[in-house]
Motif scaffolding. Structure first.
Motif, PDB file in Angstrom:
ATOM      1  N   GLY A  86      34.039  -4.055 -21.881  1.00 62.08           N
ATOM      2  CA  GLY A  86      33.804  -5.188 -20.990  1.00 62.08           C
ATOM      3  C   GLY A  86      32.362  -5.261 -20.531  1.00 62.08           C
ATOM      4  O   GLY A  86      32.031  -6.063 -19.664  1.00 62.08           O
ATOM      5  N   VAL A  87      31.509  -4.455 -21.121  1.00 66.85           N
ATOM      6  CA  VAL A  87      30.080  -4.479 -20.763  1.00 66.85           C
ATOM      7  C   VAL A  87      29.420  -5.680 -21.443  1.00 66.85           C
ATOM      8  O   VAL A  87      29.646  -5.934 -22.615  1.00 66.85           O
ATOM      9  N   MET A  88      28.618  -6.434 -20.644  1.00 67.83           N
ATOM     10  CA  MET A  88      27.971  -7.633 -21.194  1.00 67.83           C
ATOM     11  C   MET A  88      26.480  -7.689 -20.854  1.00 67.83           C
ATOM     12  O   MET A  88      25.794  -8.602 -21.304  1.00 67.83           O
ATOM     13  N   THR A  89      25.992  -6.760 -20.000  1.00 66.10           N
ATOM     14  CA  THR A  89      24.608  -6.869 -19.523  1.00 66.10           C
ATOM     15  C   THR A  89      23.896  -5.515 -19.598  1.00 66.10           C
ATOM     16  O   THR A  89      24.533  -4.455 -19.670  1.00 66.10           O
ATOM     17  N   ALA A  90      22.565  -5.586 -19.495  1.00 64.05           N
ATOM     18  CA  ALA A  90      21.750  -4.357 -19.474  1.00 64.05           C
ATOM     19  C   ALA A  90      22.103  -3.505 -18.261  1.00 64.05           C
ATOM     20  O   ALA A  90      22.199  -2.278 -18.343  1.00 64.05           O
ATOM     21  N   GLU A  91      22.329  -4.156 -17.137  1.00 65.76           N
ATOM     22  CA  GLU A  91      22.624  -3.426 -15.903  1.00 65.76           C
ATOM     23  C   GLU A  91      23.908  -2.607 -16.044  1.00 65.76           C
ATOM     24  O   GLU A  91      23.961  -1.420 -15.689  1.00 65.76           O
ATOM     25  N   ASP A  92      24.965  -3.223 -16.558  1.00 63.81           N
ATOM     26  CA  ASP A  92      26.221  -2.489 -16.753  1.00 63.81           C
ATOM     27  C   ASP A  92      26.062  -1.382 -17.791  1.00 63.81           C
ATOM     28  O   ASP A  92      26.706  -0.331 -17.712  1.00 63.81           O
ATOM     29  N   THR A  93      25.202  -1.622 -18.757  1.00 62.61           N
ATOM     30  CA  THR A  93      24.938  -0.596 -19.775  1.00 62.61           C
ATOM     31  C   THR A  93      24.329   0.632 -19.114  1.00 62.61           C
ATOM     32  O   THR A  93      24.739   1.772 -19.390  1.00 62.61           O
ATOM     33  N   ARG A  94      23.341   0.381 -18.214  1.00 64.95           N
ATOM     34  CA  ARG A  94      22.702   1.493 -17.494  1.00 64.95           C
ATOM     35  C   ARG A  94      23.743   2.287 -16.710  1.00 64.95           C
ATOM     36  O   ARG A  94      23.761   3.517 -16.738  1.00 64.95           O
ATOM     37  N   ILE A  95      24.650   1.576 -16.014  1.00 62.32           N
ATOM     38  CA  ILE A  95      25.673   2.257 -15.204  1.00 62.32           C
ATOM     39  C   ILE A  95      26.594   3.075 -16.111  1.00 62.32           C
ATOM     40  O   ILE A  95      26.899   4.238 -15.826  1.00 62.32           O
ATOM     41  N   ALA A  96      27.032   2.471 -17.209  1.00 59.37           N
ATOM     42  CA  ALA A  96      27.952   3.172 -18.123  1.00 59.37           C
ATOM     43  C   ALA A  96      27.308   4.456 -18.650  1.00 59.37           C
ATOM     44  O   ALA A  96      27.958   5.511 -18.719  1.00 59.37           O
ATOM     45  N   ILE A  97      26.027   4.376 -18.977  1.00 58.42           N
ATOM     46  CA  ILE A  97      25.321   5.558 -19.504  1.00 58.42           C
ATOM     47  C   ILE A  97      25.166   6.609 -18.398  1.00 58.42           C
ATOM     48  O   ILE A  97      25.438   7.797 -18.600  1.00 58.42           O
ATOM     49  N   GLU A  98      24.788   6.138 -17.224  1.00 64.20           N
ATOM     50  CA  GLU A  98      24.584   7.054 -16.092  1.00 64.20           C
ATOM     51  C   GLU A  98      25.851   7.846 -15.778  1.00 64.20           C
ATOM     52  O   GLU A  98      25.800   9.023 -15.447  1.00 64.20           O
ATOM     53  N   TYR A  99      27.014   7.195 -15.918  1.00 66.72           N
ATOM     54  CA  TYR A  99      28.260   7.879 -15.571  1.00 66.72           C
ATOM     55  C   TYR A  99      28.937   8.534 -16.774  1.00 66.72           C
ATOM     56  O   TYR A  99      30.105   8.893 -16.713  1.00 66.72           O
ATOM     57  N   GLY A 100      28.198   8.687 -17.846  1.00 69.42           N
ATOM     58  CA  GLY A 100      28.660   9.556 -18.932  1.00 69.42           C
ATOM     59  C   GLY A 100      29.599   8.926 -19.931  1.00 69.42           C
ATOM     60  O   GLY A 100      30.367   9.640 -20.593  1.00 69.42           O
ATOM     61  N   ALA A 101      29.558   7.583 -20.092  1.00 72.86           N
ATOM     62  CA  ALA A 101      30.378   6.963 -21.135  1.00 72.86           C
ATOM     63  C   ALA A 101      29.927   7.486 -22.500  1.00 72.86           C
ATOM     64  O   ALA A 101      28.742   7.722 -22.720  1.00 72.86           O
ATOM     65  N   ALA A 102      30.901   7.663 -23.396  1.00 73.71           N
ATOM     66  CA  ALA A 102      30.562   8.125 -24.752  1.00 73.71           C
ATOM     67  C   ALA A 102      30.202   6.944 -25.645  1.00 73.71           C
ATOM     68  O   ALA A 102      29.613   7.118 -26.708  1.00 73.71           O
ATOM     69  N   GLY A 103      30.588   5.748 -25.216  1.00 73.43           N
ATOM     70  CA  GLY A 103      30.284   4.548 -25.996  1.00 73.43           C
ATOM     71  C   GLY A 103      30.597   3.326 -25.163  1.00 73.43           C
ATOM     72  O   GLY A 103      31.222   3.418 -24.104  1.00 73.43           O
ATOM     73  N   ILE A 104      30.144   2.175 -25.670  1.00 72.17           N
ATOM     74  CA  ILE A 104      30.321   0.908 -24.946  1.00 72.17           C
ATOM     75  C   ILE A 104      30.979  -0.082 -25.892  1.00 72.17           C
ATOM     76  O   ILE A 104      30.654  -0.117 -27.083  1.00 72.17           O
ATOM     77  N   ILE A 105      31.910  -0.877 -25.353  1.00 68.98           N
ATOM     78  CA  ILE A 105      32.428  -2.008 -26.125  1.00 68.98           C
ATOM     79  C   ILE A 105      32.008  -3.298 -25.413  1.00 68.98           C
ATOM     80  O   ILE A 105      32.442  -3.569 -24.296  1.00 68.98           O
ATOM     81  N   VAL A 106      31.105  -4.039 -26.046  1.00 70.55           N
ATOM     82  CA  VAL A 106      30.734  -5.352 -25.517  1.00 70.55           C
ATOM     83  C   VAL A 106      31.956  -6.255 -25.700  1.00 70.55           C
ATOM     84  O   VAL A 106      32.420  -6.468 -26.821  1.00 70.55           O
ATOM     85  N   SER A 107      32.506  -6.730 -24.593  1.00 68.16           N
ATOM     86  CA  SER A 107      33.762  -7.484 -24.665  1.00 68.16           C
ATOM     87  C   SER A 107      33.881  -8.394 -23.450  1.00 68.16           C
ATOM     88  O   SER A 107      33.437  -8.028 -22.356  1.00 68.16           O
ATOM     89  N   ASN A 108      34.458  -9.594 -23.661  1.00 68.66           N
ATOM     90  CA  ASN A 108      34.851 -10.401 -22.499  1.00 68.66           C
ATOM     91  C   ASN A 108      36.371 -10.483 -22.438  1.00 68.66           C
ATOM     92  O   ASN A 108      36.934 -11.472 -22.002  1.00 68.66           O
TER      93      ASN A 108
END
Ligand SMILES: Cc1cc2nc3c(=O)[nH]c(=O)nc-3n(C[C@H](O)[C@H](O)[C@H](O)COP(=O)(O)O)c2cc1C
Length: 221
Positions: A86-108
């Motif tokens: 559900g990540v769609m922006t740079a800001e959410d990407t930063r948060i996901a990385i900061e909190y240790g996500a192993a990967g991101i799925i850009v999704s709405n």
């Protein structure tokens, strides 16, 4: 089912087969369905940009405030890699990385939440740019063709997921239907790669596609 030649045909068949209420639940998006349609339309606006060396021979061939707590909690109950969807922006990407996500799925979320949010394919590059290769970025939403897969890979996705085509093909033809959907997408991707001079996935580059943003930037020069 041999007459099915592309993934979207399952939607027509499933509409005939399922009760209207069930079909509408699967197929619909939020409100005006702008985002649902845009997930597909945005793919169709990205054009191929074939490298000049190609000759005829080649053709023969969320609630984001909670994301931190959710990831931290999940990490206490599993050692499995946690992908944030559900990540769609740079800001959410930063948060996901900061909190240790192993990967991101850009999704709405299949365009089923807030209508008029952008199409996922149009958000992919912003997320990829921010991720800087620190974790894989995947995408879902509107992927119906091998060329869509190619475009997402060219814009930096590590891979794509599909939602409704699996539901539809399962309802129409069970396991065989799902296998056929995956095979068609694979065959179409391979054809797109062959026709654009890409012998391997690694050969698919950003230079192979032209986005709306590219066209606007070029028009300003
Ligand atoms: C009937 C239905 C229910 C869904 N429920 C959820 C959900 O509870 N949470 C979620 O993150 N995504 C949900 N999704 C979105 C899918 O996980 C996926 O992101 C989306 O279907 C991908 O887009 P596509 O169907 O265009 O391929 C749902 C999708 C459908 C069709």
């Amino acid at each position: 089912m041999e007459m099915i030649t592309n993934v979207s045909e399952y939607e027509r068949l499933v509409k005939e087969k399922l009760p209207k209420m069930v079909y509408d639940y699967y197929a619909s998006g939020a409100e005006d369905q702008w985002t649902l349609n845009e997930n597909r339309e945005a793919f169709s606006r990205i054009l191929f940009n074939l490298p000049p060396h190609l000759v005829l021979e080649n053709f023969a061939a969320l609630d984001l405030g909670k994301m931190d707590k959710d990831v931290k909690w999940l990490q206490t109950i599993t050692s499995l890699p946690i992908l944030v969807k559900g990540v769609m922006t740079a800001e959410d990407t930063r948060i996901a990385i900061e909190y240790g996500a192993a990967g991101i799925i850009v999704s709405n979320h299949g365009a089923r939440q807030l209508d008029y949010v952008p199409a996922t394919i149009s958000c992919l590059e912003e997320v990829v740019r921010e991720a800087k290769g620190r974790l894989p970025v995947f995408l879902d939403g509107g992927v119906r063709r091998g060329t869509d897969v190619f475009k997402a890979l060219a814009l930096g996705a590590a891979g794509v997921f599909i939602g409704r085509p699996v539901l539809y093909s399962l309802a129409v033809d069970g396991e065989a239907g799902v296998r056929k959907v995956l095979q068609m997408l694979r065959d179409e991707l391979e054809l797109a790669m062959a026709l654009s001079g890409c012998p391997s996935l690694r050969d698919i580059t950003r230079a192979h596609v032209v986005t709306d943003g590219d066209r606007i930037r070029r028009a300003r020069l």
